[in-house]
Design an enzyme around this catalytic site. Sequence first.
Site, PDB file in Angstrom:
ATOM      1  N   HIS A 108      24.708   0.409  11.744  1.00 50.04           N
ATOM      2  CA  HIS A 108      24.717  -0.516  10.613  1.00 50.04           C
ATOM      3  C   HIS A 108      26.081  -0.603   9.937  1.00 50.04           C
ATOM      4  O   HIS A 108      26.406  -1.614   9.319  1.00 50.04           O
ATOM      5  CB  HIS A 108      23.663  -0.067   9.600  1.00 50.04           C
ATOM      6  CG  HIS A 108      23.264  -1.123   8.626  1.00 50.04           C
ATOM      7  ND1 HIS A 108      22.821  -2.372   9.021  1.00 50.04           N
ATOM      8  CD2 HIS A 108      23.234  -1.129   7.264  1.00 50.04           C
ATOM      9  CE1 HIS A 108      22.546  -3.098   7.946  1.00 50.04           C
ATOM     10  NE2 HIS A 108      22.782  -2.365   6.872  1.00 50.04           N
ATOM     11  N   SER A 111      24.242  -6.453   5.262  1.00 45.86           N
ATOM     12  CA  SER A 111      22.946  -5.810   5.097  1.00 45.86           C
ATOM     13  C   SER A 111      22.050  -6.711   4.245  1.00 45.86           C
ATOM     14  O   SER A 111      21.783  -7.847   4.618  1.00 45.86           O
ATOM     15  CB  SER A 111      23.123  -4.416   4.512  1.00 45.86           C
ATOM     16  OG  SER A 111      21.926  -3.688   4.571  1.00 45.86           O
ATOM     17  N   ASP A 152      22.335  -0.795  15.908  1.00 45.20           N
ATOM     18  CA  ASP A 152      21.944  -0.659  14.511  1.00 45.20           C
ATOM     19  C   ASP A 152      20.551  -0.049  14.419  1.00 45.20           C
ATOM     20  O   ASP A 152      19.552  -0.695  14.732  1.00 45.20           O
ATOM     21  CB  ASP A 152      21.976  -2.033  13.837  1.00 45.20           C
ATOM     22  CG  ASP A 152      21.915  -1.957  12.312  1.00 45.20           C
ATOM     23  OD1 ASP A 152      21.351  -0.979  11.807  1.00 45.20           O
ATOM     24  OD2 ASP A 152      22.430  -2.875  11.654  1.00 45.20           O
TER      25      ASP A 152
END
Length: 862
Positions: free
Chosen positions: A809, A699, A776
């Site tokens: 994600h 991330s 995502d």
Amino acid sequence: MSSFESYHKEHPIPIKSTTSWKYISLITITIIYGTTLLLFQVNSLYINHKQVRLQNINNYQSNNDLINDCHENLFLEPSNENGKIPLTFQAVRNGTFYPNIKDIQWIQTPNSLTDDSGDYIVVDDDSNYYLKSLQNDTSSTILYDLGDSINYENKSYLVESITFSNDLKIALLTCNKVHNWRHSYFASYFIYNVETKEIQPLIFNSIDDNSKIALAIISPDSQKISYVIDNNVYINDISDFNNAITKQITSDGSSEIFNGKPDWVYEEEVFEGDSALWWSPDSNHLLILRSNDTEVPTFPIPYFVQEDANNRSSYPIVEEIKYPKAGFSNPIVDIVIYDTKNEVLKSLSSEDPFYNDKDIDNYNKLITEVIWVGNQQVLVRVTNRESDILKIFIVSCPSDTLEINSIVSRFEDGRNDKSWFEITHNTIFIPKSEKRQYNGYIDMIDVNGYDHLAYFSPPASSEPKVILTSGDWEVVNGAAAYDFVTDEVYYVSTEKSSIERHIYSVNLDGSNKKNITDVELEAWYDISFSKGARYLLLSYMGPDVPNQRLLDLHENSSYEFSSNDDLQNTLDTYDIPQNNYGNITLDDDLIVNYKETLPLNFDPSKKYPLLFFVYGGPGSQLISKSFAISFSSIIAAELNAVVVTVDGRGTGFRGKKFRNIVRDNLGNHEVLDQVAAAKYWINNKGYIDPERTAIWGWSYGGYMTLKTLEYDQGKTFKYGMSVAPVTDWKLYDSVYTERYMHTPEQNFEGYNGSRVHNFENFKGVKRFLLMHGTGDDNVHFQNSMQFIDSLDLNGVENYDMYVFPDSDHSIRWHNAGTIVYDRLFVWLKRAFDGEFDNIYSFNSLKKNMNEIDEEFFINLYG
């Protein structure tokens, strides 16, 4: 990328059923590093490996070959010289080192404020829910004993969580959850009569609609349940269990209008949860957030593998999300209040100050917190879209009139010192008493550059009545609880150390500050207070094996709640890598915290590979003295590497000067600190091999990995692994991005410099890995696709990429939660073994793609 914050303070906390808890634990264990913010290293990552013995490989092989090679040795558990078992992937993945941490639901009684009984609900291993009381430790009543599933109309439903009403007469059963976004889901809700054990659906006239409920909350008086379906709010009057009365409160809900339910960006970045409904303490009013997403652009996400592998569609499923990217239109948010006594929905007038603020216009305001400060007043926290202007509105909604109105009580401006206001949900209500004429609240304010507590009374006050804490340290997550009887405020702070968490109290007048936990002990504590704050579930989370105790703060007594003795016995049989904590001084006398994990049988005279694990997002923190057998531990044990984490500038709990330096310029100072720290290890430690150095993150950490490789050009870090990275901040959501970068229009140069853009620099890196899920919804796959396209245009080929179909994600769809760590582990093994040193590269043959004739092609058939 939102931070981890505690949510609802005024609503009961759901208690997981045993089956649900075990299921959630396993899922959490496999994906824990994939959560958006990846803010700290947690207890464990369960990866499917044992002791891996790979011979040196001279020729390049596929990842699959290596993974299969690893698994041939999956069940080997060799003992080392001291007779202990070296830490392995398989042992971690099996949950061997997962501590038993229990949750409880504290019950609020009519007398909790003045006579806290310490009533709580806890679930046992057989999914039975027991009511217990700390004032009567022999009392134990079964409230629910139907097990993990219920049957209704010949259909079985899996009970995934249970919330009990404050009067303990009913329970809300959440069944058969269907995942939506990070926090949200759709589910079937059933009401359970504790006395008769009867069960009925929340929507009793349609079992189909009952399975589509997005949210349900029991009112504080236990007589009503508010819920959301199709983005409209309903209330069920359940005072007569067998004759519930339903009232529809809103009727304009649609794919564009959200009532009582956050849209994507508010769920992810603002409320960090799935609710936008707030009951008043007396249950006479329900505040509803209304979001108009008409002008918010939609982002399409194709899903390729949602159906059964043997029966898949020829076309992907395309889901469109209302997703505001930096610089684009945000949802227009508003509040309405339903009066349950008069059965009317109340709105502010168009002339109200809430709609006519000179600093924050209606199209760009963010409503970041809502809390009732009495039965007829509610505090609404508002910022501008760039989060550097803060206003507190006090909305009054008296029951004897159909009108509501607001005033601005506080105004704070962070523009002059390049600051911002983080989104928090930590304000707590302080009721009036014989000693105090007015209600009030405790909030966080800036005191000389650090986050501290202040008491405001009455709620409309523009200045604090008392500043409760101060110093070169920070209060964490606001006030934790307030004891009406003793007038004490409890809080967690970093006063001893920014990488520890201890509990303190202070009187409401700012006097008599006390330590609740032993600050001489290195510790990280989590807390859960009873409704009257007399009792505390104190969870010691590390650095040693976690345990829990129940404390009576009035009697100064405590009771063991969980001990994890079995885990301690297990740890005694394993050889676990050593963790070292400390700080180092970088250039310009900059002091940063670090955590270092050393290989088993560490010998400082040897040379070891070095891996930096990074996150680095604004206000985040990776380093904590909490118990963790983590991915870093696995790499240290299995790959014989030194693993280091450094919380550089921009991270949290060190004051605003340390944090705010990244404003408008993400990816600069954070990168400099990672490179400087790595050089410190290489040049000063003496046990690092400078040719085997790597950095990795997920991330924001994936973004940091790429930005660090871009800046460093392979001089310090030879390898990198980037998972689900942002590569251009114009591609990320507006609420998070603009808080730190302003808008692209306001900060063109900043956005240009903060994106990953010097692609030629990657040619100096030995090799790097990119991984991303195509589904995502948070950091869109578009980030990696645009990055790869730029690499192609610049002739950069020294990288590998792995794509996870339909994974979000967290990367866990269709076994991806296992595969992602298999790939990371094996790729890093290859890098440290020198396998990538001999891979043929075209980078040395061409300086840039402009030297290639556009008409050049290779004859595939000759």
